[in-house]
Design a protein around this motif. Structure first.
Motif, PDB file in Angstrom:
ATOM      1  N   GLY A   1       0.846  -1.284  -0.163  1.00  0.00           N
ATOM      2  CA  GLY A   1       0.116  -0.029  -0.011  1.00  0.00           C
ATOM      3  C   GLY A   1       0.909   1.246  -0.014  1.00  0.00           C
ATOM      4  N   VAL A   2       0.332   2.243  -0.565  1.00  0.00           N
ATOM      5  CA  VAL A   2       1.060   3.443  -0.526  1.00  0.00           C
ATOM      6  C   VAL A   2      -0.040   4.594   0.215  1.00  0.00           C
ATOM      7  CG1 VAL A   2       1.394   5.431  -2.014  1.00  0.00           C
ATOM      8  CG2 VAL A   2       1.943   3.352  -2.830  1.00  0.00           C
TER       9      VAL A   2
ATOM     10  N   ASN B   1       8.978   4.841   4.263  1.00  0.00           N
ATOM     11  CA  ASN B   1       8.990   4.222   2.991  1.00  0.00           C
ATOM     12  C   ASN B   1       8.408   4.955   1.931  1.00  0.00           C
ATOM     13  OD1 ASN B   1      10.439   2.240   4.420  1.00  0.00           O
ATOM     14  ND2 ASN B   1       9.039   0.803   4.293  1.00  0.00           N
ATOM     15  N   ASN B   2       7.412   5.725   2.253  1.00  0.00           N
ATOM     16  CA  ASN B   2       6.727   6.541   1.005  1.00  0.00           C
ATOM     17  C   ASN B   2       7.014   7.757   0.914  1.00  0.00           C
ATOM     18  OD1 ASN B   2       4.294   4.854  -0.342  1.00  0.00           O
ATOM     19  ND2 ASN B   2       4.646   4.057   2.197  1.00  0.00           N
ATOM     20  N   GLY B   3       8.304   8.155   1.021  1.00  0.00           N
ATOM     21  CA  GLY B   3       9.011   9.415   0.912  1.00  0.00           C
ATOM     22  C   GLY B   3       8.927  10.564   2.022  1.00  0.00           C
ATOM     23  N   TYR B   4       8.710  10.216   3.069  1.00  0.00           N
ATOM     24  CA  TYR B   4       8.548  11.229   4.202  1.00  0.00           C
ATOM     25  C   TYR B   4      10.072  11.025   4.573  1.00  0.00           C
ATOM     26  CZ  TYR B   4       3.737  12.058   4.313  1.00  0.00           C
ATOM     27  OH  TYR B   4       2.450  12.474   4.012  1.00  0.00           O
ATOM     28  N   SER B   5      10.519  12.260   5.254  1.00  0.00           N
ATOM     29  CA  SER B   5      11.723  12.095   5.967  1.00  0.00           C
ATOM     30  C   SER B   5      11.587  11.717   7.276  1.00  0.00           C
ATOM     31  CB  SER B   5      12.158  13.574   6.192  1.00  0.00           C
ATOM     32  OG  SER B   5      11.249  14.469   6.940  1.00  0.00           O
TER      33      SER B   5
ATOM     34  N   GLN C   1      -1.841   6.328  -5.533  1.00  0.00           N
ATOM     35  CA  GLN C   1      -2.445   5.372  -4.265  1.00  0.00           C
ATOM     36  C   GLN C   1      -3.519   4.498  -4.603  1.00  0.00           C
ATOM     37  OE1 GLN C   1      -2.867   7.629  -0.429  1.00  0.00           O
ATOM     38  NE2 GLN C   1      -2.408   9.570  -1.545  1.00  0.00           N
ATOM     39  N   PHE C   2      -4.352   5.002  -5.675  1.00  0.00           N
ATOM     40  CA  PHE C   2      -5.407   4.163  -6.300  1.00  0.00           C
ATOM     41  C   PHE C   2      -4.665   2.978  -6.872  1.00  0.00           C
ATOM     42  CE2 PHE C   2      -8.597   7.064  -4.703  1.00  0.00           C
ATOM     43  CZ  PHE C   2      -9.527   6.155  -4.570  1.00  0.00           C
ATOM     44  N   GLU C   3      -3.792   3.246  -7.765  1.00  0.00           N
ATOM     45  CA  GLU C   3      -3.021   2.247  -8.825  1.00  0.00           C
ATOM     46  C   GLU C   3      -2.548   1.192  -7.714  1.00  0.00           C
ATOM     47  OE1 GLU C   3      -0.380   4.224 -11.001  1.00  0.00           O
ATOM     48  OE2 GLU C   3      -1.722   5.020 -12.383  1.00  0.00           O
ATOM     49  N   THR C   4      -1.839   1.576  -6.708  1.00  0.00           N
ATOM     50  CA  THR C   4      -1.267   0.726  -5.707  1.00  0.00           C
ATOM     51  C   THR C   4      -2.289  -0.204  -4.833  1.00  0.00           C
ATOM     52  OG1 THR C   4       0.799   1.911  -5.810  1.00  0.00           O
ATOM     53  CG2 THR C   4       0.555   0.162  -3.996  1.00  0.00           C
ATOM     54  N   ASN C   5      -3.065   0.669  -4.078  1.00  0.00           N
ATOM     55  CA  ASN C   5      -3.964   0.182  -3.190  1.00  0.00           C
ATOM     56  C   ASN C   5      -5.114  -0.629  -3.771  1.00  0.00           C
ATOM     57  OD1 ASN C   5      -2.199   1.574  -1.754  1.00  0.00           O
ATOM     58  ND2 ASN C   5      -3.395   3.211  -0.848  1.00  0.00           N
ATOM     59  N   LEU C   6      -5.637  -0.245  -5.044  1.00  0.00           N
ATOM     60  CA  LEU C   6      -6.838  -1.046  -5.311  1.00  0.00           C
ATOM     61  C   LEU C   6      -6.619  -1.694  -6.742  1.00  0.00           C
ATOM     62  CD1 LEU C   6      -9.914  -0.986  -5.111  1.00  0.00           C
ATOM     63  CD2 LEU C   6     -10.160   0.920  -6.361  1.00  0.00           C
ATOM     64  N   VAL C   7      -6.160  -0.980  -7.650  1.00  0.00           N
ATOM     65  CA  VAL C   7      -6.099  -1.473  -9.131  1.00  0.00           C
ATOM     66  C   VAL C   7      -5.041  -2.634  -9.176  1.00  0.00           C
ATOM     67  CG1 VAL C   7      -5.354  -1.085 -11.746  1.00  0.00           C
ATOM     68  CG2 VAL C   7      -6.475   0.427 -10.248  1.00  0.00           C
ATOM     69  N   ALA C   8      -3.647  -2.599  -8.330  1.00  0.00           N
ATOM     70  CA  ALA C   8      -2.900  -3.680  -8.425  1.00  0.00           C
ATOM     71  C   ALA C   8      -3.453  -5.007  -7.610  1.00  0.00           C
ATOM     72  CB  ALA C   8      -1.710  -3.228  -7.639  1.00  0.00           C
TER      73      ALA C   8
ATOM     74  N   ALA D   1      -6.929  14.710   6.382  1.00  0.00           N
ATOM     75  CA  ALA D   1      -5.701  14.710   5.349  1.00  0.00           C
ATOM     76  C   ALA D   1      -5.791  13.375   4.854  1.00  0.00           C
ATOM     77  CB  ALA D   1      -4.602  14.920   6.069  1.00  0.00           C
ATOM     78  N   MET D   2      -6.700  12.357   5.227  1.00  0.00           N
ATOM     79  CA  MET D   2      -6.449  10.939   4.518  1.00  0.00           C
ATOM     80  C   MET D   2      -7.672  10.621   3.436  1.00  0.00           C
ATOM     81  SD  MET D   2      -3.944   9.139   5.857  1.00  0.00           S
ATOM     82  CE  MET D   2      -2.995   8.791   7.372  1.00  0.00           C
ATOM     83  N   SER D   3      -8.215  11.552   3.040  1.00  0.00           N
ATOM     84  CA  SER D   3      -9.250  11.309   1.957  1.00  0.00           C
ATOM     85  C   SER D   3      -9.184  10.390   0.820  1.00  0.00           C
ATOM     86  CB  SER D   3      -9.900  12.618   1.432  1.00  0.00           C
ATOM     87  OG  SER D   3      -8.929  13.376   0.681  1.00  0.00           O
ATOM     88  N   VAL D   4      -7.912  10.289   0.090  1.00  0.00           N
ATOM     89  CA  VAL D   4      -7.514   9.575  -1.163  1.00  0.00           C
ATOM     90  C   VAL D   4      -7.128   8.310  -0.521  1.00  0.00           C
ATOM     91  CG1 VAL D   4      -6.002   9.326  -2.773  1.00  0.00           C
ATOM     92  CG2 VAL D   4      -6.688  11.479  -2.517  1.00  0.00           C
ATOM     93  N   TYR D   5      -6.680   8.087   0.667  1.00  0.00           N
ATOM     94  CA  TYR D   5      -5.986   6.684   1.268  1.00  0.00           C
ATOM     95  C   TYR D   5      -7.489   6.127   1.794  1.00  0.00           C
ATOM     96  CZ  TYR D   5      -3.692   3.627   4.186  1.00  0.00           C
ATOM     97  OH  TYR D   5      -3.267   2.277   4.923  1.00  0.00           O
ATOM     98  N   ALA D   6      -8.160   6.807   2.519  1.00  0.00           N
ATOM     99  CA  ALA D   6      -9.177   6.184   3.111  1.00  0.00           C
ATOM    100  C   ALA D   6     -10.125   5.669   2.018  1.00  0.00           C
ATOM    101  CB  ALA D   6      -9.898   7.245   3.763  1.00  0.00           C
TER     102      ALA D   6
END
Length: 257
Positions: free
Chosen positions: A92-93, A194-198, A110-117, A150-155
């Motif tokens: 997941g992303v 792992n998803n680009g955060y410092s 996020q949708f490509e990794t969390n749903l389409v894949a 701040a989690m609308s897309v992920y949720a």
């Protein structure tokens, strides 16, 4: 059901997102109980760490979102494991972003990794799962059922994954394949790093989540191994045979409080 009763000797498992966190804990837990595991992820070095000292874990670096990715993963499972008994869609992303700052690129990622894949991987794995009368476990998120800022897309992507589980349970039940969702709440993993955060950003986000969970019934975040145990439990083809289409929150009571 006690921990000692979970036995996966001779079973063939695919775990995506196995380079760290819940995916790593799940791959290692299956291997400890006798399974052969194809541990899938993007980063070879992390997969090597997951497999270190565990003969039952077979690392395979692949991009789930690449056009050929799902077919390559399933081909490797048949070649190296001899089939598929359980597919764990865990990769997941997550990119916490308030509305107003969401970009099309990040939303699509996020949708490509969390749903389409997961859809395309399940489609490739289905013939093997039918032959073994196997199980797909979708690792979703309790956040998909709550209003987290701040989690609308992920949720949304995870709520859609929950819907897949329900549809697959009905569509595939007569073909001998079960579908179950395990939905963790905030879990102590390196997912943000792992998803680009410092390191600083990831640590700050984890502190915020931990503070919120101190107010919930269990009063703490989950550890990856606790979530992994439930992924294994619902994958038990004999004891969990009646668990189909279920949404199992492993979130310390967060989804009901």
């Amino acid at each position: 059901m006690t921990d000692g009763e979970l036995d996966f000797a001779g079973q063939r498992i695919i775990v995506t997102g196995a380079g760290s966190g819940i995916g790593r804990a799940t791959a290692q837990a299956f291997a400890r109980r006798g399974a052969s595991v194809l541990a899938v992820g993007r980063t070879p070095e992390r997969l090597t760490e997951t497999a270190e000292g565990r003969a039952g874990i077979h690392p395979f670096a692949a991009d789930l979102t690449a056009e050929a990715g799902p077919a390559q993963i399933v081909a490797q499972a048949h070649e190296r494991l001899g089939g598929i008994d359980v597919l764990v869609n865990n990769a997941g992303v997550v990119r916490p972003t308030p509305l107003g700052s969401v970009t099309g690129q990040e939303a699509r990622r996020q949708f490509e990794t969390n749903l389409v894949a997961p859809i395309l991987l399940m489609q490739e794995a289905l013939p093997g799962l039918e032959r073994s009368r196997g199980t797909v476990v979708n690792v979703s998120s309790a956040i998909g059922q709550r209003g987290w800022p701040a989690m609308s897309v992920y949720a949304a992507s995870k709520a859609a994954l929950d819907s897949l589980t329900r549809v697959w349970a009905v569509e595939l039940g007569a073909r001998g394949v079960r579908a179950v969702t395990v939905a963790p709440g905030p879990t102590r993993t390196p997912v943000l790093a792992n998803n680009g955060y410092s390191a600083e950003q990831a640590a700050a986000a984890m502190r915020t989540q931990a503070q919120r969970y101190e107010q919930l019934p269990v009063g703490r975040m989950a550890e990856a191994e606790e979530v992994a145990w439930w992924i294994l439990a619902v994958s038990d083809r004999r004891r969990a045979a009646q668990v189909n289409g279920a949404w199992l929150p492993v979130d310390g009571g967060g989804s009901v409080s």
